[in-house]
Design an enzyme around this catalytic site. Sequence first.
Site, PDB file in Angstrom:
ATOM      1  N   PHE A   1     -10.829  -5.459  -6.319  1.00 42.38           N
ATOM      2  CA  PHE A   1     -10.935  -6.302  -5.107  1.00 42.38           C
ATOM      3  C   PHE A   1     -10.523  -5.464  -3.894  1.00 42.38           C
ATOM      4  O   PHE A   1      -9.695  -5.878  -3.082  1.00 42.38           O
ATOM      5  CB  PHE A   1     -10.055  -7.543  -5.215  1.00 42.38           C
TER       6      PHE A   1
ATOM      7  N   CYS B   1      -1.741 -13.981  -3.680  1.00 37.72           N
ATOM      8  CA  CYS B   1      -1.569 -14.428  -2.294  1.00 37.72           C
ATOM      9  C   CYS B   1      -1.685 -15.947  -2.201  1.00 37.72           C
ATOM     10  O   CYS B   1      -1.804 -16.504  -1.103  1.00 37.72           O
ATOM     11  CB  CYS B   1      -2.573 -13.760  -1.365  1.00 37.72           C
TER      12      CYS B   1
ATOM     13  N   ASP C   1      -5.506  -6.922  -6.692  1.00 37.70           N
ATOM     14  CA  ASP C   1      -5.205  -7.690  -5.481  1.00 37.70           C
ATOM     15  C   ASP C   1      -6.332  -8.698  -5.213  1.00 37.70           C
ATOM     16  O   ASP C   1      -7.114  -8.541  -4.274  1.00 37.70           O
ATOM     17  CB  ASP C   1      -5.043  -6.728  -4.295  1.00 37.70           C
TER      18      ASP C   1
ATOM     19  N   ASP D   1     -15.546  -3.714  -5.389  1.00 38.01           N
ATOM     20  CA  ASP D   1     -15.655  -4.951  -4.613  1.00 38.01           C
ATOM     21  C   ASP D   1     -17.089  -5.468  -4.738  1.00 38.01           C
ATOM     22  O   ASP D   1     -18.010  -4.695  -5.004  1.00 38.01           O
ATOM     23  CB  ASP D   1     -15.298  -4.706  -3.143  1.00 38.01           C
TER      24      ASP D   1
ATOM     25  N   ARG E   1       0.839  -1.203   0.000  1.00 39.34           N
ATOM     26  CA  ARG E   1       0.000   0.000   0.000  1.00 39.34           C
ATOM     27  C   ARG E   1       0.873   1.251   0.000  1.00 39.34           C
ATOM     28  O   ARG E   1       0.588   2.228  -0.708  1.00 39.34           O
ATOM     29  CB  ARG E   1      -0.940  -0.018   1.200  1.00 39.34           C
TER      30      ARG E   1
END
Length: 396
Positions: free
Chosen positions: A228, A340, A300, A250, A212
């Site tokens: 996201f 991730c 992300d 989102d 970030r």
Amino acid sequence: MAGAIYLQTGREKSLKRKHPWIFSKAIKKVKGNLALGDTVTVYDSNGKYLATAAYSPESQIRARVWSFNEKEVIDGEFFYQRLARAYSVREHTIEMGGLTGFRLCAGESDGLPGVTIDKFDNYLVCQLLSAGAERHKGDIVNALHRLFPECAIYERSDVDVRKKEGLAPTTGALLGEAPAAPVLIKENGLTCEVDIIGGHKTGFYLDQRDSRAALERYVKDKEVLNCFCYTGTFGLYALRGGCKEVTNVDVSQNALDIAKRNVEHNNLDMSKAQFVKQDVFKLLREYREQGRKFDTIVMDPPKFAESKAQLTGACRGYKDINMLAMQLLNPGGTLLTFSCSGLMEQNLFQKVVADAALDAHKDLLIVERLNQAADHPISGPYPEGFYLKGLVCKVY
């Protein structure tokens, strides 16, 4: 000691390198009437001590190592010492970042397999994901209370991986009261709202803190798309960095509501922030049809691969979504893209992103690599602890 495990000949190599997992196929025989989470002594095929572990009869990972020291007792003091060390590892990071939210314990990387603990202001949130962690829940709570007597402790062990351990999902207060309202934390000078009870994971993605901060370097006077976005924290850094506008996307209205409040908590310019409730894959295609363009895009997504069997499909998903993002960027635009998925190795992720650029008919330059923040350390013998991979790309 409840019992013992003896390994097949030649299957002790990983333990000698201090990797903490023992798979079912490595075991030759089990001695003792063992129950879920029992502490066992692990021996090689010749009866030589290797480790002390927690037994998990229903998991493919049949035992997880607590200690490689034969003299170490797995009791309340053991958990206190491990958690105290974990805190000491992070103290510099906490102080330098002015953090009131951080990961206190990162499971195997901190020598406590299956134990994830995040601290949000005066709340400690635990995810206990292994049979051994569940067995020693009381010891963990007592150790945390010794370390942080001012904190309430709340459990968020509501993830599917517990089923592999033969454990049911569970949530609730372990010490003190459950939070009556969202908790506010400080991160690099910004205030962020955390939904401990209903949010993703433990309520907040602490691991992306450094990423970030990196975004802030690529947003001045730029049109930013934050995909996201969850509770909009990348968007906060974009606004603070002087973006022209940031569009946060989102599928969760609750997450977007928190994202709006986060802008208000920081007295940032709400007129520069847009909030879109939409499926990202669909919206990117709509934007492409509309000819919509952006200068900076953050990609992300959630974990696409939970198992090796899902890895091929995950690669397709990452490729598709990055191709769409690149098609929406102005020439020379910046893409911050992440995976991730621990099973997605760094080189494979780079290849997938490079293939996406080919399909998008774009030239791609990687200018920066990003990974999980320092309060998510990686134990040397446990490479699985490295899971978050990020690339900052210039796209032409």
